[in-house]
Write a protein that holds these residues in place. Structure first.
Motif, PDB file in Angstrom:
ATOM      1  N   GLY A   1       2.345   1.686  -5.632  1.00  0.00           N
ATOM      2  CA  GLY A   1       1.500   2.364  -6.438  1.00  0.00           C
ATOM      3  C   GLY A   1       0.258   2.176  -6.265  1.00  0.00           C
ATOM      4  N   LEU A   2      -0.399   1.707  -5.350  1.00  0.00           N
ATOM      5  CA  LEU A   2      -1.898   1.211  -5.075  1.00  0.00           C
ATOM      6  C   LEU A   2      -2.424   2.388  -4.583  1.00  0.00           C
ATOM      7  CD1 LEU A   2      -1.793  -2.500  -4.007  1.00  0.00           C
ATOM      8  CD2 LEU A   2      -2.194  -1.614  -6.019  1.00  0.00           C
ATOM      9  N   ASP A   3      -3.873   2.542  -4.974  1.00  0.00           N
ATOM     10  CA  ASP A   3      -4.592   3.580  -4.475  1.00  0.00           C
ATOM     11  C   ASP A   3      -5.754   2.828  -4.099  1.00  0.00           C
ATOM     12  OD1 ASP A   3      -6.398   5.487  -3.808  1.00  0.00           O
ATOM     13  OD2 ASP A   3      -6.496   6.618  -5.583  1.00  0.00           O
ATOM     14  N   LEU A   4      -5.793   2.477  -2.654  1.00  0.00           N
ATOM     15  CA  LEU A   4      -6.776   1.556  -2.036  1.00  0.00           C
ATOM     16  C   LEU A   4      -7.899   2.359  -1.951  1.00  0.00           C
ATOM     17  CD1 LEU A   4      -4.556  -0.039   0.877  1.00  0.00           C
ATOM     18  CD2 LEU A   4      -5.241  -1.091  -1.319  1.00  0.00           C
ATOM     19  N   THR A   5      -8.142   3.595  -2.005  1.00  0.00           N
ATOM     20  CA  THR A   5      -9.537   4.181  -2.064  1.00  0.00           C
ATOM     21  C   THR A   5     -10.446   3.944  -3.477  1.00  0.00           C
ATOM     22  OG1 THR A   5      -8.977   6.325  -3.144  1.00  0.00           O
ATOM     23  CG2 THR A   5      -8.374   6.005  -0.770  1.00  0.00           C
ATOM     24  N   GLN A   6      -9.533   3.499  -4.429  1.00  0.00           N
ATOM     25  CA  GLN A   6     -10.151   3.014  -5.771  1.00  0.00           C
ATOM     26  C   GLN A   6     -10.286   1.624  -5.971  1.00  0.00           C
ATOM     27  OE1 GLN A   6     -11.057   5.513  -7.775  1.00  0.00           O
ATOM     28  NE2 GLN A   6     -10.675   6.628  -6.093  1.00  0.00           N
ATOM     29  N   GLN A   7     -10.166   0.973  -4.938  1.00  0.00           N
ATOM     30  CA  GLN A   7     -10.543  -0.795  -4.859  1.00  0.00           C
ATOM     31  C   GLN A   7      -9.674  -1.153  -5.866  1.00  0.00           C
ATOM     32  OE1 GLN A   7     -14.840  -0.673  -4.960  1.00  0.00           O
ATOM     33  NE2 GLN A   7     -14.913  -1.215  -2.951  1.00  0.00           N
ATOM     34  N   PRO A   8      -8.374  -1.069  -5.979  1.00  0.00           N
ATOM     35  CA  PRO A   8      -7.657  -2.004  -6.915  1.00  0.00           C
ATOM     36  C   PRO A   8      -7.808  -3.441  -6.808  1.00  0.00           C
ATOM     37  CG  PRO A   8      -6.155  -1.058  -5.115  1.00  0.00           C
ATOM     38  CD  PRO A   8      -7.677  -0.670  -4.861  1.00  0.00           C
TER      39      PRO A   8
ATOM     40  N   GLU B   1      -3.371  -5.040 -10.327  1.00  0.00           N
ATOM     41  CA  GLU B   1      -2.591  -4.161 -10.399  1.00  0.00           C
ATOM     42  C   GLU B   1      -1.303  -4.495  -9.887  1.00  0.00           C
ATOM     43  OE1 GLU B   1      -4.014  -0.147  -9.308  1.00  0.00           O
ATOM     44  OE2 GLU B   1      -6.009  -0.600 -10.145  1.00  0.00           O
TER      45      GLU B   1
ATOM     46  N   ARG C   1       0.929  -1.175   0.084  1.00  0.00           N
ATOM     47  CA  ARG C   1      -0.165  -0.059   0.077  1.00  0.00           C
ATOM     48  C   ARG C   1       0.869   1.443   0.157  1.00  0.00           C
ATOM     49  NH1 ARG C   1      -2.847   0.737   5.950  1.00  0.00           N
ATOM     50  NH2 ARG C   1      -0.741   0.448   7.217  1.00  0.00           N
ATOM     51  N   ARG C   2       2.053   1.250   0.445  1.00  0.00           N
ATOM     52  CA  ARG C   2       2.847   2.451   0.584  1.00  0.00           C
ATOM     53  C   ARG C   2       3.850   2.542  -0.567  1.00  0.00           C
ATOM     54  NH1 ARG C   2       3.404   4.652   5.790  1.00  0.00           N
ATOM     55  NH2 ARG C   2       2.371   3.377   7.537  1.00  0.00           N
TER      56      ARG C   2
ATOM     57  N   TRP D   1      -8.494  -3.153   3.805  1.00  0.00           N
ATOM     58  CA  TRP D   1      -7.911  -1.691   3.302  1.00  0.00           C
ATOM     59  C   TRP D   1      -8.592  -1.316   2.337  1.00  0.00           C
ATOM     60  CZ3 TRP D   1      -2.163  -3.076   4.469  1.00  0.00           C
ATOM     61  CH2 TRP D   1      -2.028  -3.249   5.916  1.00  0.00           C
TER      62      TRP D   1
END
Length: 311
Positions: free
Chosen positions: A121-128, A198, A117-118, A153
Motif C-alpha cells: 500500500g505504499l505510494d512512493l510518489t508521496q515519499q512515504p 507507513e 512497493r507492490r 525509489w
C-alpha cells in the motif's frame, strides 16, 4: 473462528524424540487438521534427548511438511524446509558454488523492497516514511538493502539497529557503511524511538533464532507491534521458530512475510496473525542444489515471476 486443540501423545521409551521434536511433529499434524495456533504436547515415560539431536529428524519434518503444504495449497506445489535445511542450502551456494553472501543479500533485499512497493500500500510518489529494524546478521543486511532501495525509489527510510554500530561486522557492516554514505538516517540503541512510518520492515532475526528475544530485541519487537503501521517480516517474523512454528514472547506480528528461497516449515503452522500473508521470493537457488538435500523443487517454480503468493 479460532479453534484451540490440544493433542495428547504418550511416547514410549523406544522413541527418541526431544521436547522440541515432539512439539514440532504435533504442530505439523495440527496443520493437517486446519489448526493454526499453539499445540501442546504431554509426555509420559519417554527418553529426553538434547534439542540438537532432534534436528536429526530434519528430513522427516521436511517430508511431512511438504505433504501438509500440498494438502493445504496443492496448486502451488511448493515444498517447505526447516531452518537447518535452509542453512545447508546457504552453505552449498556460498562455499561450493561460490555465490557471494553479498550477492544473495542484494537479491533478497530487492525482493523485500519489491513486495513493499507492490503489495504494502505504499505510494512512493508521496515519499512515504518506512522504518527498517536491522539485526547484525543476514536478515539485518537484507533489511538495510531493502531500506536503501526504497529510499532510491522515493521513500523516506530510517534504519533502526538492534546493536551499536561497532558490533556490526562483515557484510552487515558493509551495508551499514553504504547507508551512511547515502545519508540514510540510522538509529542506534539509546536513541529516540523510531519516527512514525507507513510500513515497518522486520529484519531483526532470521531462521537461526533460539529462545525468546531479550533486552533491546524485545523492546523493538514490542514497540513495532504497538505501532499502527503494518509490519513486513523478512523470511520469518522475528521471534517465530522457523522450523517448529513456536511463537516466542515477544514475537513480531506481521501483516506480510517475505520468505526467501523456500517456505520454512514453521510458517505453515504459525498463527495467521503472526505471519500475515506469505510471499515466496526467489534468490536464485537452482533445483539441483535442493535435490542434494533431498528436496524436490519444480524447475519452473519461478519461471514467470520472482515473487509468488503462498498463503
Amino acid at each position: 473462528m479460532l479453534v484451540s486443540v490440544h493433542l495428547h501423545v504418550l511416547v514410549s521409551r523406544p522413541f527418541r524424540f526431544s521436547n522440541y521434536g515432539c512439539t514440532t511433529l504435533l504442530q505439523l499434524v495440527a496443520a493437517t487438521l486446519g489448526v493454526r495456533g499453539r499445540t501442546n504436547a504431554f509426555y509420559q515415560g519417554h527418553h529426553y534427548v538434547p534439542n540438537s539431536e532432534a534436528l536429526l529428524c530434519d528430513a522427516f519434518f521436511c517430508a511431512l511438511a511438504q505433504n501438509i503444504w500440498r494438502h493445504k495449497r496443492m496448486h502451488h506445489n511448493v515444498p517447505a524446509v526447516t531452518g537447518a535445511a535452509m542453512a545447508r542450502i546457504d552453505r552449498i551456494m556460498i562455499q561450493e558454488m561460490g555465490v557471494d553472501m553479498l550477492q544473495l543479500m542484494e537479491i533478497a533485499g530487492f525482493a523485500v523492497a519489491d513486495v513493499a512497493r507492490r503489495h504494502c500500500g505504499l505510494d512512493l510518489t508521496q515519499q512515504p516514511a518506512i522504518v527498517a529494524l536491522a539485526g547484525t546478521g543476514g536478515n539485518g543486511g537484507d533489511a538495510m538493502v531493502a531500506a536503501r532501495l526504497l529510499h532510491a525509489w522515493g521513500a523516506r527510510a530510517t534504519v533502526v539497529l538492534l546493536k551499536p554500530r561497532q558490533e556490526f561486522s562483515g557484510i552487515a557492516a558493509h551495508q551499514l557503511a553504504i547507508l551512511d554514505r547515502m545519508g540514510i538516517p540510522v538509529q542506534e540503541p539509546g536513541d529516540n524511538d523510531p519516527p512514525p512510518a507507513e510500513v515497518i520492515i522486520d529484519g531483526l532475526f532470521g531462521f537461526s533464532l533460539q529462545g525468546n528475544p531479550r533486552d533491546e530485541a524485545a523492546r523493538l519487537i514490542t514497540l513495532a507491534n504497538a505501532q499502527p503501521a503494518p509490519v513486513l517480516a523478512i523470511d520469518v517474523p522475528s521471534g517465530l521458530d522457523a522450523t517448529s512454528g513456536e511463537v516466542s514472547d515477544p514475537c513480531i506480528r506481521a501483516r506480510w512475510t517475505v520468505t526467501l528461497a523456500l517456505p520454512k516449515t514453521g510458517l505453515i503452522v504459525a498463527p495467521a496473525d503472526i505471519t500475515g500473508a506469505i510471499w515466496l521470493a526467489d534468490i536464485g537457488v537452482p533445483p539441483d542444489i535442493y535435490a542434494r538435500i533431498g528436496v524436490d523443487v519444480p524447475g519452473d517454480l519461478f519461471a514467470n515471476r520472482g515473487i509468488i503468493p503462498i498463503l
